[in-house]
Design an enzyme around this catalytic site. Sequence first.
Site, mmCIF file in Angstrom:
data_model
loop_
_atom_site.group_PDB
_atom_site.id
_atom_site.type_symbol
_atom_site.label_atom_id
_atom_site.label_comp_id
_atom_site.label_asym_id
_atom_site.label_seq_id
_atom_site.Cartn_x
_atom_site.Cartn_y
_atom_site.Cartn_z
ATOM 1 N N GLY A 9 -8.560 -19.851 46.945
ATOM 2 C CA GLY A 9 -8.979 -19.094 48.120
ATOM 3 C C GLY A 9 -9.150 -19.926 49.383
ATOM 4 N NE ARG A 13 -18.165 -13.886 55.031
ATOM 5 C CZ ARG A 13 -18.820 -13.285 54.051
ATOM 6 N NH1 ARG A 13 -18.141 -12.662 53.071
ATOM 7 N NH2 ARG A 13 -20.136 -13.288 54.025
ATOM 8 C CD GLN A 71 -2.636 -17.368 44.182
ATOM 9 O OE1 GLN A 71 -3.745 -17.886 44.239
ATOM 10 N NE2 GLN A 71 -2.456 -16.048 44.114
ATOM 11 C CE LYS A 346 -25.450 -57.526 48.870
ATOM 12 N NZ LYS A 346 -24.832 -58.845 49.059
ATOM 13 C CG ASN A 372 -46.750 -64.604 48.446
ATOM 14 O OD1 ASN A 372 -47.380 -63.591 48.196
ATOM 15 N ND2 ASN A 372 -46.521 -65.007 49.684
#
Length: 451
Positions: A9, A13, A71, A346, A372
């Site tokens: 389809g 809309r 299709q 990271k 620390n």
Amino acid sequence: MNIVILAAGMGKRMHSDLPKVLHPLAGKPLLAHVVETARALAPSKLFVVYGHGGEKVPQTMQASDLAFVQQEPQLGTGHAVMQAASQLDESVPTLVLYGDVPLTAVASLRRLSAAAGNDQLAILTVDLDDPNGYGRIVRNDGRIVRIVEQKDASEQERMIGEVNTGIMIAPTAKLKRWLSALSNRNAQEEYYLTDIVAQAVAEGVAVVSAQPDAVWETLGVNSKVQLAELERIHQCNTASVLLEQGVTLADPARIDVRGKLNCGRDVSIDVNCIFEGHVTLADGVSIGANCIIRDSNILAGAQIRPFCHIDGAEVGANSQIGPYARLRPGANLGEEVHIGNFVEIKNSRIAAQSKANHLAYVGDSIVGSRVNIGAGAITCNYDGANKHQTVIEDDAFIGTNCELVAPVRVGSGATLGAGTTLTRDAPAGSLTVSRAKQVTIDTWKRPTKSK
């Protein structure tokens, strides 16, 4: 069974260049939800009929168990199934699903399959208070005799509340014959799949029905409004499952799960949290408000405070993260690690009981236990072309505003004085300081603004 998913389809809309079936619901395309449901039925053949958007659909959904059939042009639902007809296995029935109907439950489809058996046509129907726009189920003495589309229905037929969802199972050999006899003599000039019902009745083939547990299982998407409505339904259903499992949700209406969320016992989740991909929250984990967690594993007793972004990370047991912390892919934290506000980690391993409580960046690093890392400290891991590793051994103390220029190593128990730029290894157990000599110029005067 064979399964044919109609996904051709246009979706006018939606007002989008993206094919309708590729619009996301809960973080993945509408069509992906339907394919997942279809796979749960273990089909012998699984077809996707695509059209609008060209190759975007097969390119997005490519998988070894999917066969794609185009299709072109799109001439109705019957015409769409025709495109796959020659490849259907006649020894098993064929189930027709829709790529823009994402929430159909596997249990409902199994119920429909049981009703169909091997030689009956079975239709999934639903009763609606407002059936406007749907094809009506026309019965005679309780038996289904045909389906009439809204535009072709008489005034009396439009009063019928039982409607066709479009989902049906048919004996495949008969289905092929019925498809070949379809006509497009109707208001839309399309080949309706629903017209096979009248053919089945004419041949004496029983037409039976089943209904889903909930109307929302049959709702399709034709607009962004409907997409948003189904998103809320899906998220509400997910929240209900979590609550039944014992998860505490501060507000079930304010959680989004866009993937798989696995929770242990006594997990609590505050408002406006988003979970993407595969996320595991172990026993006793608490998630503060406004967090985004993707493809991550949070171990028992960890606390994720508000406004954290966690992506591709593992957080150790009883660790404390945030608020406003960011864990990027490859962040692997041990037990009782503290990562505070405005700290970014990271591709780094941080061992047990180490802390970076505020305003720090640790990238491409191996950090030992009980380290620390002071405010403003960063690992300088990128030289403009390549990434390099920093190693900080157990019990090291990294002072405020230090820069560790990788590759570099800080020995066990070493201390880096505040403001140090470290370009060579720091020996274990020693104080290393690198900073300019402080100078006071007594004769200096502050400039004044010229008139």
